[in-house]
Design an enzyme around this catalytic site. Structure first.
Site, short mmCIF file in Angstrom:
data_model
loop_
_atom_site.label_atom_id
_atom_site.label_comp_id
_atom_site.label_asym_id
_atom_site.label_seq_id
_atom_site.Cartn_x
_atom_site.Cartn_y
_atom_site.Cartn_z
N SER A 142 2.44 6.48 -11.02
CA SER A 142 1.77 7.40 -10.10
C SER A 142 2.40 8.77 -10.27
O SER A 142 3.57 8.89 -10.64
CB SER A 142 1.94 6.93 -8.65
OG SER A 142 1.58 7.96 -7.73
N TYR A 155 8.17 4.30 -2.29
CA TYR A 155 7.07 4.37 -3.25
C TYR A 155 7.42 5.29 -4.42
O TYR A 155 7.24 4.92 -5.59
CB TYR A 155 5.81 4.85 -2.55
CG TYR A 155 4.59 4.86 -3.44
CD1 TYR A 155 4.02 3.67 -3.87
CD2 TYR A 155 4.00 6.06 -3.83
CE1 TYR A 155 2.90 3.67 -4.68
CE2 TYR A 155 2.87 6.07 -4.63
CZ TYR A 155 2.33 4.88 -5.06
OH TYR A 155 1.22 4.88 -5.87
#
Length: 264
Positions: A142, A155
């Site tokens: 990501s 994350y």
């Protein structure tokens, strides 16, 4: 089952990016090995796509559990053979606050799923791919890997770990015929981003993302940010001096409403 058709093994295929990629590979004529915790939902999707047992098998696994993840891969080997492409798409995105004891558990599970789960997705197939001299392993990271976002430490750390792990693995497999591809999504309109209240620049549909990812994987591109505009934005964030970066993102700690999630 038509064993002559190439085989995709993909985790996290029950929704979002993973499901869009599965659909794109099905369109290209691949056999599919779909891995998900929600087996019934995954099978319903396969049936809706008219993917019969000659084209598609569903394997149940909790990718945060090493034994479960490896067992699913071994079942695929036994039932369908060595895949041509393995995509580790399973992951979670959830905010955390280090002052909260329960959020340490959130971080542990995020790392187990996003990082160890990626390695566990690849592990069952490495020996067979190396012996065959071909194959592609795909880690889904990501743009949140580029810089740490307040409130999303677990994350961001996990996705930075995916990038570094895939880079390490790529070096280990150099000369083996097995390629490692790192796909770095920006904002994609999936259940992970559906409730975001902040602006999501360059937001893509899952289908548009899957089309570009499919092309990058087919070309065995080592590292690709999708869309490219998000890659430029991420690089600009990377070169911002720390004091300016910290000031711009101040006050953006973890929200109590956990559905507010970073990209990917």
């Amino acid at each position: 089952m038509n064993a002559a058709a190439p085989l995709l093994y993909i985790t996290g295929a029950s929704s979002g990016i993973g499901q869009a990629l599965a659909a794109r590979y099905a369109q290209a004529g691949y056999r599919l090995a779909l891995v998900a915790r929600r087996v019934d939902a995954m099978q319903d999707w396969a049936n809706a796509q008219r993917l019969g047992p000659d084209r598609c098998r569903v394997f149940e696994a909790d990718m945060a559990n090493i034994d479960s993840a490896v067992a699913a891969g071994r079942r695929c080997l036994n039932d369908m053979g060595v895949p041509d492409v393995v995509v580790a798409s399973a992951g979670q995105s959830i905010g955390m606050d280090t002052t909260e004891r329960e959020d340490l558990d959130v971080m542990a599970h995020t790392l187990a799923l996003n990082n160890v789960g990626t390695a566990a997705a690849f592990h069952p197939f490495l020996a067979g791919m190396k012996q065959r001299g071909s194959g592609t392993l795909v880690g889904v990271a990501s743009v949140a890997a580029i810089r740490g976002l307040p409130g999303h430490g677990a994350y961001c750390a996990s996705k930075a770990g995916v990038v570094a792990y895939c880079e390490s693995l790529r070096g280990e497999l150099r000369g083996s015929g097995v390629a490692v591809v790192t796909i770095v999504p920006g904002y994609v309109a999936t259940p992970l981003t559906a409730h975001n209240t902040y602006t999501m620049p360059f937001l893509m549909s899952p289908e548009a993302f899957a089309e570009r990812a499919f092309a990058a994987i087919a070309a065995q591109t080592s590292y690709r940010v999708i869309p490219w505009q998000m890659g430029v934005a991420a690089k600009l964030l990377r070169v911002l001096p720390n004091p300016l970066f910290d000031r711009l993102l101040s006050g953006r700690g973890r929200k109590k409403r956990r559905s507010e999630l970073p990209p990917g």
